[in-house]
Scaffold this active site. Structure first.
Site, mmCIF file in Angstrom:
data_model
loop_
_atom_site.group_PDB
_atom_site.id
_atom_site.type_symbol
_atom_site.label_atom_id
_atom_site.label_comp_id
_atom_site.label_asym_id
_atom_site.label_seq_id
_atom_site.Cartn_x
_atom_site.Cartn_y
_atom_site.Cartn_z
ATOM 1 N N THR A 153 0.537 -1.436 0.117
ATOM 2 C CA THR A 153 0.150 0.069 0.271
ATOM 3 C C THR A 153 0.642 1.764 0.527
ATOM 4 O O THR A 153 0.866 2.214 -0.963
ATOM 5 C CB THR A 153 -0.416 0.260 1.063
ATOM 6 O OG1 THR A 153 -1.601 -1.275 1.253
ATOM 7 C CG2 THR A 153 -1.611 1.418 1.105
ATOM 8 N N TYR A 204 -12.680 -3.925 -3.287
ATOM 9 C CA TYR A 204 -13.547 -3.367 -3.933
ATOM 10 C C TYR A 204 -14.998 -4.823 -3.976
ATOM 11 O O TYR A 204 -16.183 -4.747 -3.873
ATOM 12 C CB TYR A 204 -13.545 -3.220 -5.939
ATOM 13 C CG TYR A 204 -15.204 -2.755 -5.890
ATOM 14 C CD1 TYR A 204 -15.324 -1.161 -6.144
ATOM 15 C CD2 TYR A 204 -15.509 -3.162 -7.281
ATOM 16 C CE1 TYR A 204 -16.804 -0.667 -6.357
ATOM 17 C CE2 TYR A 204 -16.834 -3.084 -7.887
ATOM 18 C CZ TYR A 204 -17.023 -1.448 -7.234
ATOM 19 O OH TYR A 204 -18.176 -1.459 -8.423
ATOM 20 N N TYR A 258 -2.517 -9.944 4.945
ATOM 21 C CA TYR A 258 -3.026 -8.391 5.836
ATOM 22 C C TYR A 258 -4.476 -7.703 5.006
ATOM 23 O O TYR A 258 -4.977 -8.211 4.195
ATOM 24 C CB TYR A 258 -2.196 -7.635 4.207
ATOM 25 C CG TYR A 258 -2.326 -6.263 4.419
ATOM 26 C CD1 TYR A 258 -2.746 -5.394 5.667
ATOM 27 C CD2 TYR A 258 -1.541 -5.234 3.192
ATOM 28 C CE1 TYR A 258 -2.823 -3.909 5.070
ATOM 29 C CE2 TYR A 258 -1.645 -4.217 2.839
ATOM 30 C CZ TYR A 258 -1.931 -3.056 4.146
ATOM 31 O OH TYR A 258 -1.951 -2.014 5.001
ATOM 32 N N ARG A 296 -9.558 -0.121 3.819
ATOM 33 C CA ARG A 296 -9.169 -0.158 2.904
ATOM 34 C C ARG A 296 -9.731 -0.803 1.815
ATOM 35 O O ARG A 296 -10.109 -0.650 0.512
ATOM 36 C CB ARG A 296 -7.878 0.172 2.537
ATOM 37 C CG ARG A 296 -7.028 1.071 3.909
ATOM 38 C CD ARG A 296 -5.236 0.731 3.310
ATOM 39 N NE ARG A 296 -5.137 1.573 2.244
ATOM 40 C CZ ARG A 296 -4.802 2.782 1.418
ATOM 41 N NH1 ARG A 296 -4.193 3.689 2.836
ATOM 42 N NH2 ARG A 296 -4.401 3.427 0.102
ATOM 43 N N LYS A 321 -0.561 -9.568 8.905
ATOM 44 C CA LYS A 321 -0.291 -8.789 9.435
ATOM 45 C C LYS A 321 -1.729 -7.398 9.563
ATOM 46 O O LYS A 321 -2.627 -7.892 9.022
ATOM 47 C CB LYS A 321 -0.190 -7.059 8.042
ATOM 48 C CG LYS A 321 -0.018 -5.305 8.095
ATOM 49 C CD LYS A 321 0.401 -5.563 7.109
ATOM 50 C CE LYS A 321 0.368 -3.496 7.266
ATOM 51 N NZ LYS A 321 0.774 -2.445 5.856
ATOM 52 N N ILE A 350 4.379 -3.698 10.468
ATOM 53 C CA ILE A 350 5.196 -3.978 9.460
ATOM 54 C C ILE A 350 4.972 -2.369 8.937
ATOM 55 O O ILE A 350 4.128 -1.711 9.143
ATOM 56 C CB ILE A 350 4.249 -4.541 8.253
ATOM 57 C CG1 ILE A 350 4.529 -5.907 8.221
ATOM 58 C CG2 ILE A 350 4.491 -4.082 6.224
ATOM 59 C CD1 ILE A 350 3.413 -7.196 7.428
#
Length: 296
Positions: free
Chosen positions: A47, A110, A136, A141, A164, A206
């Site tokens: 990201t 999405y 992750y 997001r 993460k 991270i």
């Protein structure tokens, strides 16, 4: 027994860009500085590295360049997630071939997925990988959350070695820790929760902060693992205001402005990301100076 990819700090490194493309000279200097400052691993084209706006060719080139530049000195973790699982598999295979040490794979965004869809998707990617996979989870997001139960199920896969956790939900992270074996690595994905997550058995972070303050971010983790919880907590609290500034606009807008001010490339982002608002930038630069970070 799963092998831990890293313990401590993996910098989610920015990708310096110009209007013409990737600024490899600045990227190399940033990589070298990160290693000199003692970070434990690098996450490339995630990201923070603007992997979602790199072309397919750039994404692969950035991964290959970073792996060659690092040359085995620290683990390189390749960002290979996508909402298109077929592409994520292709990118994962490429990263394995060029020598990445592990993959960081985000939940599909999405189009999202059910929990069953997540299990099938991550399993397909992990089956295709010859290197360890770190999940992750960043629902703010992606609109898609990995539940603790789903994480525990995925942790049974021999190639899936950690997560993460950027949900921000400490209760959820505690539940994950209670369900997985000790050899499954939980990493903080939020710089303001490094110490809290390590207190639950986390193996480190991270980090976005370590792009600009690698030495102190490493010291925060090292102090904790050495049993000096007071020093670790002191550093966590010392950097809270700067961490807030690094996330006052969508990541990586602020950290790109910060690394540019430090001399690592231009403050250039691709749409839909736009340069940091001046008032926010001035506040961040003030906090950087207060924490001893040199800027141009």
């Amino acid at each position: 027994m799963k092998n831990t990819v890293f313990t401590g700090v993996a910098t989610a490194i920015v990708t310096p860009l110009t209007e013409q493309g990737v600024d490899y000279e600045s990227f190399a200097r940033l990589i070298e500085w990160q290693i000199e400052e003692g970070i434990n691993a690098l996450v490339v084209a995630g990201t923070t590295g603007e992997g979602s706006t790199l072309t397919d060719e750039e994404h692969k080139a950035v991964l290959k360049f970073a792996i060659e530049q690092v040359n085995g000195r620290v683990p390189v973790i390749a960002g290979t997630g996508s909402n298109d699982i077929k592409y994520a598999i292709e990118l994962t295979k490429f990263a394995c071939e060029v020598g990445a040490d592990a993959m960081l794979v985000v939940t599909p965004y999405y189009n999202k997925a059910t929990q069953n869809g997540l299990i099938k998707s991550f399993t397909a990617i992990a089956d295709a990988s010859t290197k360890p996979v770190i999940l992750y989870n960043v629902p703010s997001r992606t609109g898609c959350n990995i539940t603790p139960e789903t994480c525990a199920e995925l942790a049974k896969h021999p190639n899936i070695v950690g997560i993460k956790e950027a949900s921000g939900n400490i209760s959820q992270i505690a539940k994950v820790a209670s369900l997985v074996d000790e050899d499954f690595a939980i990493y903080s994905g939020n710089d303001d929760q490094i110490v809290p997550i390590m207190s639950l058995g986390g193996k480190g972070v991270i980090s976005v902060l370590s792009n600009i303050a690698p030495k102190d971010t490493v010291r925060m983790c090292d102090s904790f693992f050495e049993g000096n919880i007071a020093e670790s907590t002191k550093l966590q609290l010392q950097y809270l205001e700067l961490i807030d500034a690094l996330f006052c606009e969508v990541n990586p807008i602020p950290v790109k402005a910060a690394t540019a001010a430090m001399g690592f490339g231009e403050n250039y982002l691709r749409l839909p990301l736009t340069p940091m608002e001046e008032a926010h930038a001035n506040n961040m630069f003030r906090l950087m100076k207060e924490n001893g970070i040199n800027i141009d």
